[in-house]
Design an enzyme around this catalytic site. Structure first.
Site, short mmCIF file in Angstrom:
data_model
loop_
_atom_site.label_atom_id
_atom_site.label_comp_id
_atom_site.label_asym_id
_atom_site.label_seq_id
_atom_site.Cartn_x
_atom_site.Cartn_y
_atom_site.Cartn_z
N ASP A 59 95.97 78.29 65.60
CA ASP A 59 96.76 79.27 64.83
C ASP A 59 96.52 79.26 63.31
OD1 ASP A 59 97.71 79.50 67.39
OD2 ASP A 59 99.82 79.43 66.87
N LYS A 118 97.87 84.12 72.71
CA LYS A 118 99.11 83.76 73.41
C LYS A 118 100.30 84.48 72.81
CE LYS A 118 99.35 79.71 70.44
NZ LYS A 118 100.45 80.06 69.55
N CYS A 170 103.16 74.67 67.13
CA CYS A 170 102.04 74.97 68.04
C CYS A 170 101.06 73.82 68.20
CB CYS A 170 101.36 76.27 67.61
SG CYS A 170 102.44 77.69 67.94
C1 VGL Z 1 104.20 78.78 65.25
C2 VGL Z 1 106.36 79.08 64.62
C3 VGL Z 1 106.42 80.25 65.31
C4 VGL Z 1 102.97 77.94 65.19
C5 VGL Z 1 104.24 79.95 65.96
O1 VGL Z 1 101.85 78.48 65.29
O2 VGL Z 1 103.13 76.73 65.04
N1 VGL Z 1 105.25 78.35 64.59
N2 VGL Z 1 105.37 80.68 65.97
#
Ligand code: VGL
Length: 210
Positions: free
Chosen positions: A17, A104, A146
């Site tokens: 991410d 995802k 994540c």
């Molecule tokens: C994430 C918070 C909300 C991440 C994703 O990628 O860690 N954190 N959505």
């Protein structure tokens, strides 16, 4: 193949991410996110992995994952919406060595990369097994969400799992601490901390979760 070669661990890198919305200026900016993008690119320069995969948050309508008054633990501001630049990789991330991308979270929260699918419709675990992978290294954003979820799923699936902490950034110090405790207890190796070696045996970067 000699016995030595067949016994050699086959290692994958998972880049979690590293997207615009999780970096400075993004909708859910994590402090240190863009520095992590650049550090990962530098690390990739001479890193040796059998395969490299990235994951992305790829939201269409993830329900209560988005909230007008988010708590930044279970609910979040709108982020990584398909069709916005927030979903794109951060420009400082060198994507040239990324073999495939697992998306995802289209219609629900999905913190773990193991919940994603690549453009061929494959799941991460299957893709890693097809490549004969035994070990995974995990880097990216966010350490406490994540990265944590991906590492816990990786170790649960039986991969020897390391998180390279200097190449991660976290949302908050308190949740990073509890995530590190949880990962360690689950058998995840945390590199760059508590006497573990830095990723390549070199100096620990100042880019960390705290
Ligand atoms: C994430 C918070 C909300 C991440 C994703 O990628 O860690 N954190 N959505």
């Amino acid at each position: 193949m000699t016995d030595t070669e067949s016994d050699r661990p086959l290692r994958a890198l998972l880049v979690v991410d590293v997207q615009n919305d999780f970096c400075e200026g993004g909708a859910l900016a994590v402090e240190g996110g863009s520095a992590v993008a650049a550090e990962i690119s530098r690390f990739l320069g001479d890193a040796e992995y059998e395969v490299i995969a990235a994951t992305i948050d790829h939201h269409i309508d993830p329900g209560q994952h988005f909230a007008d008054e988010p708590d930044f633990v279970d609910t979040w501001p709108v982020h990584c919406k398909v069709g916005t630049s927030g979903v794109d990789f951060h420009p400082d991330l060198d994507t040239s060595r990324i073999d495939t991308v697992f998306s995802k979270g289209e219609f629900s929260a999905a913190y773990s990369g193991f919940e994603g699918k690549n453009p061929e419709g494959q799941e991460l675990e299957k893709w890693l097994r097809a490549a004969g992978i035994s070990d995974v290294d995990i880097v990216g954003i966010a350490t406490d969400h994540c990265v944590r979820a991906t590492a816990l799923d990786a170790v649960q699936a039986g991969f020897v799992t390391r998180v390279l902490l200097p190449l991660t950034a976290g949302v908050s110090a308190a949740t990073v601490e509890s995530a590190l405790t949880e990962m360690r207890a689950a058998g995840v190796h945390l590199q760059g901390r508590d006497g573990d070696d830095a990723p390549d045996g070199g100096a620990i970067s100042d880019v960390g979760p705290e």
